[in-house]
Design an enzyme around this catalytic site. Sequence first.
Site, PDB file in Angstrom:
ATOM      1  N   SER A 124       0.808  -1.217   0.000  1.00 25.08           N
ATOM      2  CA  SER A 124       0.000   0.000   0.000  1.00 25.08           C
ATOM      3  C   SER A 124       0.845   1.274   0.000  1.00 25.08           C
ATOM      4  CB  SER A 124      -0.974  -0.028   1.174  1.00 25.08           C
ATOM      5  OG  SER A 124      -1.920   1.004   1.059  1.00 25.08           O
ATOM      6  N   HIS A 125       0.754   2.054   1.084  1.00 30.45           N
ATOM      7  CA  HIS A 125       1.410   3.368   1.144  1.00 30.45           C
ATOM      8  C   HIS A 125       2.803   3.278   1.776  1.00 30.45           C
ATOM      9  CE1 HIS A 125      -0.882   2.569   4.739  1.00 30.45           C
ATOM     10  NE2 HIS A 125      -0.108   3.403   5.416  1.00 30.45           N
ATOM     11  N   ASP A 300      -1.776   6.772  -3.396  1.00 30.00           N
ATOM     12  CA  ASP A 300      -0.709   6.007  -2.751  1.00 30.00           C
ATOM     13  C   ASP A 300      -0.176   4.943  -3.710  1.00 30.00           C
ATOM     14  OD1 ASP A 300      -2.916   4.312  -2.709  1.00 30.00           O
ATOM     15  OD2 ASP A 300      -2.439   3.460  -0.744  1.00 30.00           O
ATOM     16  N   ASP A 302      -0.613   1.708  -4.267  1.00 30.27           N
ATOM     17  CA  ASP A 302      -1.499   0.793  -4.997  1.00 30.27           C
ATOM     18  C   ASP A 302      -2.790   1.467  -5.443  1.00 30.27           C
ATOM     19  OD1 ASP A 302      -2.438   0.950  -2.359  1.00 30.27           O
ATOM     20  OD2 ASP A 302      -3.322  -1.046  -2.427  1.00 30.27           O
ATOM     21  N   ASP A 304      -5.319   2.945  -3.964  1.00 27.97           N
ATOM     22  CA  ASP A 304      -6.624   2.860  -3.307  1.00 27.97           C
ATOM     23  C   ASP A 304      -6.892   4.062  -2.399  1.00 27.97           C
ATOM     24  OD1 ASP A 304      -4.859   2.117  -1.288  1.00 27.97           O
ATOM     25  OD2 ASP A 304      -6.018   0.377  -0.624  1.00 27.97           O
ATOM     26  N   ARG A 305      -5.857   4.839  -2.063  1.00 24.83           N
ATOM     27  CA  ARG A 305      -6.053   6.038  -1.238  1.00 24.83           C
ATOM     28  C   ARG A 305      -5.996   7.294  -2.102  1.00 24.83           C
ATOM     29  NH1 ARG A 305      -3.637   5.093   4.732  1.00 24.83           N
ATOM     30  NH2 ARG A 305      -3.936   2.845   4.803  1.00 24.83           N
ATOM     31  N   LYS A 400     -11.346   0.385  -1.336  1.00 29.49           N
ATOM     32  CA  LYS A 400     -11.352   1.835  -1.504  1.00 29.49           C
ATOM     33  C   LYS A 400     -10.709   2.149  -2.848  1.00 29.49           C
ATOM     34  CE  LYS A 400      -7.600   2.024   1.932  1.00 29.49           C
ATOM     35  NZ  LYS A 400      -7.884   1.031   2.963  1.00 29.49           N
TER      36      LYS A 400
END
Length: 583
Positions: A124-125, A300, A302, A304-305, A400
């Site tokens: 992720s982030h 981010d 991937d 999703d944010r 998300k």
Amino acid sequence: MVLFSVTKKVTTPFDGQKPGTSGLRKKVTVFQQPHYLQNFVQSTFNALPADKVKGATIVVSGDGRYFSKDAVQIITKMAAANGVRRVWVGQDSLMSTPAVSAVIRERIAADGSKATGAFILTASHNPGGPTEDFGIKYNMENGGPAPESVTDKIFSNTKTITEYLIAEGLPDVDISVVGVTSFSGPEGPFDVDVFDSTIDYIKLMKTIFDFESIKKLLSSPKFTFCYDALHGVAGTYAKRIFVEELGADENSLLNCVPKEDFGGGHPDPNLTYAKELVQRMGLGKSTSNVEPPEFGAAADGDADRNMILGKRFFVTPSDSVAIIAANAVQSIPYFASGLKGVARSMPTSAALDVVAKNLDLKFFEVPTGWKFFGNLMDAGMCSVCGEESFGTGSDHIREKDGIWAVLAWLSILAFKNKDNLGGDKLVTVEDIVRQHWGTYGRHYYTRYDYENVDAGAAKELMASLVNMQSSLSDVNKLIKEIRSDVSDVVAADEFEYKDPVDSSVSKHQGIRYLFGDGSRLVFRLSGTGSVGATIRVYIEQYEKDSSKTGRDSQDALAPLVDVALKLSKMQEYTGRSAPTVIT
């Protein structure tokens, strides 16, 4: 056609392979240990029903971080050995987490096959690179993260695993080239389908948004736009959607070439790490003579944010989801017939609650974790949801979705300006937020993180806050001694959630103090372990008076911050005079 055989490899368990809903995240060097990734993958296959593995189609892709390409080849060979019929891989192993969810739910291959799940390769982030983080998680047939019942089985399997299956003779597939490569093994044919993952995602976005109205907005000389992918996978989608589909200038894209190490940066879309975008939007510490764009956004690793910015203006994630919900029906075709309901994570501000009450919408407050939203969506109870940690989404997928959030905001701006594109001044992001505050009130909001606190001290602090809840009169007396200008606490509890869909109960999800004027203090413990714990304090002041909604956030929150720190005895328990991070 290449024939392959299956090898059983003897192995022994590794400690600590417990996946959360965000999967298993460790340093790359940990994943590079012999058998480490293989153990986790086999434990996952063993945790799934046989019909979701044998003869099934699975997706294997991720955010392109360091070690992804090696991992794709390893998982592909293990999938073949475990009887999987076909593996779908995004070109160059790139597929955003929201796109993976969309592909599982929407993609039908030429032979009519649909995916039953996915291995998503992302942390992720978190930063990427040879000495940084790698991660893997499994998503189910609904496109959402594996539920605890599955992740618990995976973890249990990792503790007892003695062997894994792999097709060692299977050659590496060239994942840089779109096309199907076919093999044959003991259980019959096996295909690897490398495809352009932007196609299915864009197709889905076009069923949700009015691309023509957004295109008109972006073509207005008065509207300027900037999107920062922070060298994550979002860059692949940004070019296709914003430039090729919507006509934005390519110069409006920042850091949109995906890199294995995210360009050495931290791919977390917030005011701290998206430095270049923040500077360009006029929110940096140094001033510039260049006029900032009207709209800016970041993603981010991937994708999703998301972070949403106006010219010299930051939109909090809590306000963002509330504003999307308030404007969705009129601005976004997908929601034209109305919203089924809305939901937020418990620590997220109550801005969404006020919208739900005013619009008579079903409303849900859930623990932190996207799976709780997924349950509501699968049951047809929720359309739009969000969390304070820069996550926003809807029921089009079960993750998300950062680019969806950007398109939602562009749709709202397009709707507000539809009769105004030739006018002197466009309705801006700041105008929309301030209009929202004028209608619904403003939830001033901040989060204080105290990282790597002694785990024992952190637990004592939390226990003390729970004990105090037995007498609210004593709490209010204490508060008045700290700040006489703060409202009384009218309720206090340790948040517990009973899922309305499956009746599962999640306990100890955070300590809440709820004030008579709609303000809140929330305390949560995160990451307790040998290294220490993180204490998160969420401070929220509700202001209904429209003449007071334009104050500086830190000034407005100062009394409640004072109460939070003294009520919890933060410095006495932790030895910290200031938080590690303020967001």
